[in-house]
Design a protein around this motif. Structure first.
Motif, PDB file in Angstrom:
ATOM      1  N   THR A 134      75.493  39.316  54.142  1.00  0.00           N
ATOM      2  CA  THR A 134      76.698  39.606  53.360  1.00  0.00           C
ATOM      3  C   THR A 134      76.525  40.731  52.345  1.00  0.00           C
ATOM      4  OG1 THR A 134      76.102  37.887  51.750  1.00  0.00           O
ATOM      5  CG2 THR A 134      77.540  37.236  53.574  1.00  0.00           C
ATOM      6  N   SER A 135      75.264  41.020  51.930  1.00  0.00           N
ATOM      7  CA  SER A 135      75.085  41.937  50.800  1.00  0.00           C
ATOM      8  C   SER A 135      74.152  43.111  51.046  1.00  0.00           C
ATOM      9  CB  SER A 135      74.568  41.159  49.578  1.00  0.00           C
ATOM     10  OG  SER A 135      75.452  40.101  49.241  1.00  0.00           O
ATOM     11  N   LEU A 142      69.478  43.646  45.737  1.00  0.00           N
ATOM     12  CA  LEU A 142      69.015  42.936  46.923  1.00  0.00           C
ATOM     13  C   LEU A 142      68.475  43.913  47.960  1.00  0.00           C
ATOM     14  CD1 LEU A 142      70.426  39.902  48.672  1.00  0.00           C
ATOM     15  CD2 LEU A 142      70.303  41.986  50.023  1.00  0.00           C
ATOM     16  N   SER A 143      69.151  45.034  48.153  1.00  0.00           N
ATOM     17  CA  SER A 143      68.710  46.017  49.148  1.00  0.00           C
ATOM     18  C   SER A 143      67.340  46.584  48.793  1.00  0.00           C
ATOM     19  CB  SER A 143      69.731  47.156  49.257  1.00  0.00           C
ATOM     20  OG  SER A 143      71.005  46.657  49.626  1.00  0.00           O
ATOM     21  N   ASP A 166      75.875  42.647  61.426  1.00  0.00           N
ATOM     22  CA  ASP A 166      77.156  42.540  60.712  1.00  0.00           C
ATOM     23  C   ASP A 166      77.013  42.614  59.193  1.00  0.00           C
ATOM     24  OD1 ASP A 166      78.537  42.276  63.117  1.00  0.00           O
ATOM     25  OD2 ASP A 166      78.302  40.091  63.124  1.00  0.00           O
ATOM     26  N   SER A 167      75.833  43.043  58.703  1.00  0.00           N
ATOM     27  CA  SER A 167      75.686  43.282  57.261  1.00  0.00           C
ATOM     28  C   SER A 167      76.421  44.565  56.909  1.00  0.00           C
ATOM     29  CB  SER A 167      74.207  43.416  56.904  1.00  0.00           C
ATOM     30  OG  SER A 167      73.669  44.597  57.478  1.00  0.00           O
ATOM     31  N   PRO A 168      76.719  44.815  55.627  1.00  0.00           N
ATOM     32  CA  PRO A 168      77.390  46.068  55.251  1.00  0.00           C
ATOM     33  C   PRO A 168      76.651  47.314  55.756  1.00  0.00           C
ATOM     34  CG  PRO A 168      77.435  44.543  53.413  1.00  0.00           C
ATOM     35  CD  PRO A 168      76.566  43.915  54.463  1.00  0.00           C
ATOM     36  N   TYR A 169      75.311  47.280  55.748  1.00  0.00           N
ATOM     37  CA  TYR A 169      74.525  48.414  56.236  1.00  0.00           C
ATOM     38  C   TYR A 169      74.725  48.597  57.730  1.00  0.00           C
ATOM     39  CZ  TYR A 169      70.413  51.303  57.226  1.00  0.00           C
ATOM     40  OH  TYR A 169      69.576  52.311  57.645  1.00  0.00           O
ATOM     41  N   ASN A 170      74.647  47.504  58.471  1.00  0.00           N
ATOM     42  CA  ASN A 170      74.803  47.557  59.925  1.00  0.00           C
ATOM     43  C   ASN A 170      76.209  47.973  60.321  1.00  0.00           C
ATOM     44  OD1 ASN A 170      75.430  45.450  62.572  1.00  0.00           O
ATOM     45  ND2 ASN A 170      73.728  46.910  62.716  1.00  0.00           N
TER      46      ASN A 170
END
Length: 242
Positions: A134-135, A142-143, A166-170
């Motif tokens: 999620t983050s 966190l990143s 499905d993470s924001p990065y992905n």
């Protein structure tokens, strides 16, 4: 007289080492508490985390407390030995005895409740993996934590590369973190799947197992130092009364 002088020297050396260790822990505790981007900063980004996990965020204060306690013990031991102060030596003996008993009790509790620790880690693992999904790529703290951890341990995610799906990065780059691929290539799903990098939890377990002997030896060494320090303190305490 010679024996008394030797005991004083040994007490001074042992407690000087204790003082330096305490000062190191104090400095580390202050750094962890002040530095918002430190290792434990990722806990703030985990929603619905177990209460026990959230308490890990207070580890900086724990280190500060331990550091202050050890520096105080080292000071009392050194000064008590040099000045032959019965009050300082007795206080030193009582504090070290309490710490020694607490260490033994903690080891027994950890051994008896080892299965519960495993269940807690599994529960924590699910929450941590959810926080990645999620983050990661959106929240800097966190990143940064995960980038540093994966780089140091040569691992990918908490379980594996699927934690980043499905993470924001992905979602933004249709890629996975570079650490999830063994080669210097675009870390696509296919490359991440092919690399199949070890999850960071498993990597950490392997690291602990590989160094279990060293950790056990250090623990036994600390216990032995504490026992000898108490013996030296009592011998000097009796001599100081004569």
């Amino acid at each position: 007289m010679c024996c008394s002088s030797l005991l004083k020297i040994l007490m001074f050396i042992v407690n000087g080492a204790i003082f330096l260790v305490g000062a190191g822990l104090l400095g580390m505790g202050i750094w962890v508490t002040v530095d918002s981007a430190s290792m434990l900063g990722f806990l703030d980004h985990i929603e619905d985390a177990p209460a026990g996990l959230k308490q890990l965020g207070n580890v900086g204060y724990l280190l500060i407390g331990l550091g202050v306690g050890l520096t105080l013990i080292g000071f009392l031991g050194c000064c008590g030995a040099v000045k032959e102060s019965r009050c300082m030596l007795l206080t030193f003996f009582i504090i070290v005895l309490i710490i020694f008993i607490a260490e033994v009790a903690g080891a027994i509790v950890l051994f008896l409740f080892q299965p519960l620790v495993g269940e807690l880690l599994r529960d924590i693992g699910g929450k941590v993996a959810d926080s990645i999904q999620t983050s990661y790529g959106e929240k800097e703290g966190l990143s940064t934590f995960w980038n540093t951890t994966m780089d140091e341990l040569k691992c990918c995610g908490y379980n594996n590369y699927t934690d980043f799906t499905d993470s924001p990065y992905n979602t933004a780059y249709t890629l996975y973190p570079p650490e999830c691929c063994k080669q210097d290539v675009r870390c696509t799903f296919a490359n991440a799947h092919s690399a199949n990098m070890t999850g960071c939890f498993d990597a950490l377990v392997i690291l602990i197992e590989d160094n279990a002997g060293i950790v056990g030896g250090v623990a036994l060494g600390i216990g032995a130092v504490e026992v000898f320090a108490m013996i030296f303190a009592m011998v000097l305490y009796k001599k100081a009364g004569k």
